[in-house]
Design an enzyme around this catalytic site. Structure first.
Site, short mmCIF file in Angstrom:
data_model
loop_
_atom_site.label_atom_id
_atom_site.label_comp_id
_atom_site.label_asym_id
_atom_site.label_seq_id
_atom_site.Cartn_x
_atom_site.Cartn_y
_atom_site.Cartn_z
N SER A 131 -0.17 -1.37 -5.06
CA SER A 131 -0.37 -2.89 -5.25
C SER A 131 0.90 -3.52 -6.07
CB SER A 131 -1.61 -3.13 -6.14
OG SER A 131 -1.62 -4.67 -6.56
N LYS A 185 -7.97 0.72 -4.54
CA LYS A 185 -7.14 -0.27 -3.88
C LYS A 185 -7.95 -1.43 -3.41
CE LYS A 185 -3.11 -2.41 -3.00
NZ LYS A 185 -3.50 -3.42 -2.08
N HIS A 188 -9.85 -3.32 -5.98
CA HIS A 188 -8.63 -4.07 -6.96
C HIS A 188 -8.44 -5.36 -5.97
CE1 HIS A 188 -4.42 -5.33 -6.76
NE2 HIS A 188 -4.42 -5.00 -7.89
N ASN A 189 -8.33 -5.33 -4.89
CA ASN A 189 -8.13 -6.63 -3.92
C ASN A 189 -9.05 -7.35 -3.81
OD1 ASN A 189 -5.77 -5.07 -3.24
ND2 ASN A 189 -5.78 -5.77 -1.26
N GLU A 192 -9.42 -9.04 -7.03
CA GLU A 192 -8.01 -10.18 -6.92
C GLU A 192 -8.57 -11.36 -6.37
OE1 GLU A 192 -4.65 -8.48 -5.40
OE2 GLU A 192 -4.44 -10.01 -3.97
N1 NAP Z 1 3.15 -7.09 2.47
C1 NAP Z 1 2.59 -6.63 1.13
O1 NAP Z 1 2.45 -7.46 0.13
C2 NAP Z 1 1.87 -5.62 1.02
C3 NAP Z 1 1.21 -5.07 -0.33
C4 NAP Z 1 0.70 -3.92 -0.40
C5 NAP Z 1 0.23 -3.19 0.96
N2 NAP Z 1 0.87 -3.47 1.96
C6 NAP Z 1 0.74 -2.73 2.91
O2 NAP Z 1 1.88 -1.94 3.28
C7 NAP Z 1 2.06 -1.62 4.62
C8 NAP Z 1 3.30 -2.06 5.08
O3 NAP Z 1 3.52 -3.47 4.97
P1 NAP Z 1 4.78 -4.41 5.36
O4 NAP Z 1 4.34 -6.06 5.10
O5 NAP Z 1 5.95 -4.03 4.94
O6 NAP Z 1 4.76 -3.88 7.06
P2 NAP Z 1 3.92 -4.86 8.36
O7 NAP Z 1 4.43 -5.82 8.65
O8 NAP Z 1 2.47 -4.49 7.81
O9 NAP Z 1 4.50 -3.33 9.57
C9 NAP Z 1 5.54 -3.49 9.84
C10 NAP Z 1 6.16 -1.99 9.89
O10 NAP Z 1 5.18 -1.16 10.70
C11 NAP Z 1 5.77 -0.44 11.65
N3 NAP Z 1 4.99 -0.12 12.84
C12 NAP Z 1 3.98 -0.81 13.29
N4 NAP Z 1 3.33 -0.29 14.19
C13 NAP Z 1 4.01 1.00 14.50
C14 NAP Z 1 3.74 2.04 15.25
N5 NAP Z 1 2.79 2.06 16.33
N6 NAP Z 1 4.51 3.29 15.11
C15 NAP Z 1 5.46 3.13 14.07
N7 NAP Z 1 5.67 2.18 13.50
C16 NAP Z 1 4.97 1.14 13.51
C17 NAP Z 1 7.05 -1.41 12.02
O11 NAP Z 1 8.01 -0.70 12.76
P3 NAP Z 1 8.87 -1.58 13.60
O12 NAP Z 1 10.03 -2.03 12.87
O13 NAP Z 1 9.51 -0.53 14.65
O14 NAP Z 1 8.20 -2.55 14.34
C18 NAP Z 1 7.45 -1.77 10.82
O15 NAP Z 1 8.37 -0.85 9.96
C19 NAP Z 1 1.07 -2.30 5.46
O16 NAP Z 1 0.10 -1.13 5.48
C20 NAP Z 1 0.41 -3.12 4.33
O17 NAP Z 1 -0.90 -3.79 4.62
C21 NAP Z 1 1.61 -4.64 2.01
#
Ligand code: NAP
Length: 482
Positions: A131, A185, A188-189, A192
């Site tokens: 988080s 988690k 937690h959300n 939130e």
């Molecule tokens: N954003 C936030 O504030 C936040 C907070 C807590 C947790 N999270 C979690 O953290 C994770 C990452 O979040 P994010 O916002 O950084 O990214 P995201 O937009 O959720 O995902 C994009 C990433 O996933 C990869 N991806 C998608 N499909 C794939 C596949 N089939 N095989 C391999 N790679 C794949 C993409 O690779 P390519 O570049 O090759 O497309 C890219 O690196 C998620 O699960 C999200 O829920 C996010």
């Protein structure tokens, strides 16, 4: 042959993964291998951050070869099919004893399924809730890992090194096995969602009940942030309310479309609570309030429905603001109490030994719901690890006693003025429901017995009973059918 120089790897280099990789690389002793499905993101990251000393890999074989054993990789990809695809690829190149960590927002039941499947290969799988968004990933998130005790031995020191620090303690603890981390988690959300909705209702009541501008209400929130409501969400609310739109010079909050989005973890919290039979009404109302806001056609259809017609303002704004503050605090206690109820029920259902006080402690830093009063929750569970009801712990019971009259005034005022306060009012209804000596559930049992012969129990004798409603209405002993 690539040399195994990295002690930790990150797969998925979008916002969260790249920031987490940079955080890891900035800590003494870490060398970080990085991999992304499309190599351009990897190139961008290593190009922009040469100081991190990343070890880039363009395929899974090279990624595995660059990691020392036991290989440890954190997956930060789009939750769902992407996570499964990466796990499949990693299990093909990793060996027994290695560790795969999913740091994405996975549904805990998916994590349970994945842990079971990966365990069969001898590889450890850890679902870790992370988080704090982008900023937390870079500077120190709150981390909620599940998984095996074996993997925690390797993973613990690495996660401790990158977690937020609150009062000298890293905001990470081994929550429990398999899906426990993602479960916590998720809750937690959910909390939130409730916290944000309660703050929204407090703002709305003050805005509509006094002649204060958003900037003036920002001062109210900044003041609240110096007391027992001190928290990240109250702090950023003050900043948001002070923001002026560059184009129109109006308060930014007035030019943002009032339709709230959601990514689903709040809904998961409520769906899971329904399955577990746990009333998380404050969290549920917060999720539903976002859904209601995002129904423009229904809102337009309802806009001419009758309601209080006279413009409404309070006579004593200072007293009203003080009441709203109390209502917010009381409702917030209920939201946390409900959230911890869900954690207790989830732990019982899935066989996790979750230390509730430790969970409150790791939420004190790095995460969105970080707040001063989390220390009070840790203390409550330190006094009684098996607390039946968090809201009834002495500190919270006192706070509810002190605030409940103001809370009632606010809910009554909101109802009379026609201002929606679903989270304030449902929290109060929950509080009064728990307090009640007798609930109308007795009547509901009789109704169920009437139309479905569902039987009932009596207050004055053992056994299960049924009234012959369509016969002579005498009572017979029966088998419990619920
Ligand atoms: N954003 C936030 O504030 C936040 C907070 C807590 C947790 N999270 C979690 O953290 C994770 C990452 O979040 P994010 O916002 O950084 O990214 P995201 O937009 O959720 O995902 C994009 C990433 O996933 C990869 N991806 C998608 N499909 C794939 C596949 N089939 N095989 C391999 N790679 C794949 C993409 O690779 P390519 O570049 O090759 O497309 C890219 O690196 C998620 O699960 C999200 O829920 C996010």
């Amino acid at each position: 042959m690539t040399e195994a120089t990295a002690n930790i790897g990150v797969v998925g280099l979008a916002v969260m993964g790249s920031n987490l990789a940079r955080n890891l690389a900035s800590r003494e002793g870490n060398t970080v291998a990085v991999f992304n499905r499309h190599y351009d993101k990897t190139e961008t990251l290593i190009g922009e951050h040469p100081e991190a000393g990343f070890v880039p890999a363009s395929d899974y074989e090279a990624f595995a070869a660059s990691l020392s054993k036991p290989r440890t990789a954190i997956i930060m990809v789009k939750a769902g099919a992407g996570t499964d695809a990466v796990i499949t690829s990693l299990t093909e190149v990793f060996e027994p004893g290695d560790i795969i960590v999913d740091g994405g927002n996975a549904l805990f039941t998916d994590t349970i399924r994945r842990e079971k499947a990966v365990r069969e290969t001898g590889i450890n799988f850890v679902g870790a809730g992370i988080s704090g968004g982008e900023e937390g990933a870079l500077n120190g998130p709150s981390i909620m890992p599940g998984g095996s005790d074996e993997s925690w031995v390797t993973l613990g020191p690495i996660l401790r090194s990158i977690a937020a620090i609150a009062e000298g303690e890293p905001c990470v603890t081994h929550v429990g096995h398999d899906g426990a981390g993602h479960f916590v988690k998720m809750v937690h959300n959910g909390i939130e969602y409730a916290d944000m909705q309660l703050i929204g209702e407090a703002y709305d009541l003050i805005r509509r009940g006094t002649d204060k501008s958003p900037a003036e209400i920002a001062d109210v929130f900044a003041d609240w942030n110096t007391g027992e409501l001190e928290s990240y969400l109250i702090e950023i609310t003050a900043e948001v309310l002070r923001q002026v739109d560059a184009d129109t010079r109006k308060p930014l909050v007035d030019v943002i479309l009032d339709q709230a989005g959601a990514k689903g973890t709040g809904a998961w919290t409520v769906q899971t609570a329904l399955d577990l039979g746990i009333p998380v009404s404050g969290i549920a109302e917060a999720v539903f309030a976002r859904s209601l806001s995002s129904k423009p056609a229904q809102r337009a259809a309802a806009s001419d429905l009758p309601g209080p017609s006279e413009a409404w303002t309070v006579d004593d704004p200072d007293a009203f603001i003080s009441d709203v503050r109390d209502a917010l605090y009381a409702s917030k206690i209920i939201a946390y109490s409900q959230g911890f109820d869900e954690i207790v029920a989830g732990a019982a259902q899935y066989g996790w030994d979750i230390k509730k006080g430790d969970i409150a402690a790791i939420w004190r830093g790095g995460c969105i719901i970080r707040a001063r009063f989390l220390n009070r929750i840790t203390e409550a569970y330190a006094d009684d690890a098996d607390l039946t009801l968090l809201a009834a712990a002495p500190y919270f019971a006192e706070a509810l006693g002190r605030t409940q009259e103001a809370w009632r005034r606010v809910v009554a005022t909101a109802a009379q003025a026609g201002i929606p306060s679903p989270a304030f009012s449902s929290s109060l209804a929950y509080y009064d429901g728990l307090r009640a000596d007798r609930l109308p559930a007795a009547l509901i049992q009789a109704q169920r017995d009437f139309f479905g012969a569902h039987t009932y129990k009596r207050v004055d004798k053992e056994g299960t009973f049924h009234t012959l409603w369509s016969g002579d209405r005498s009572e017979i002993e029966s088998v419990d059918t619920h």
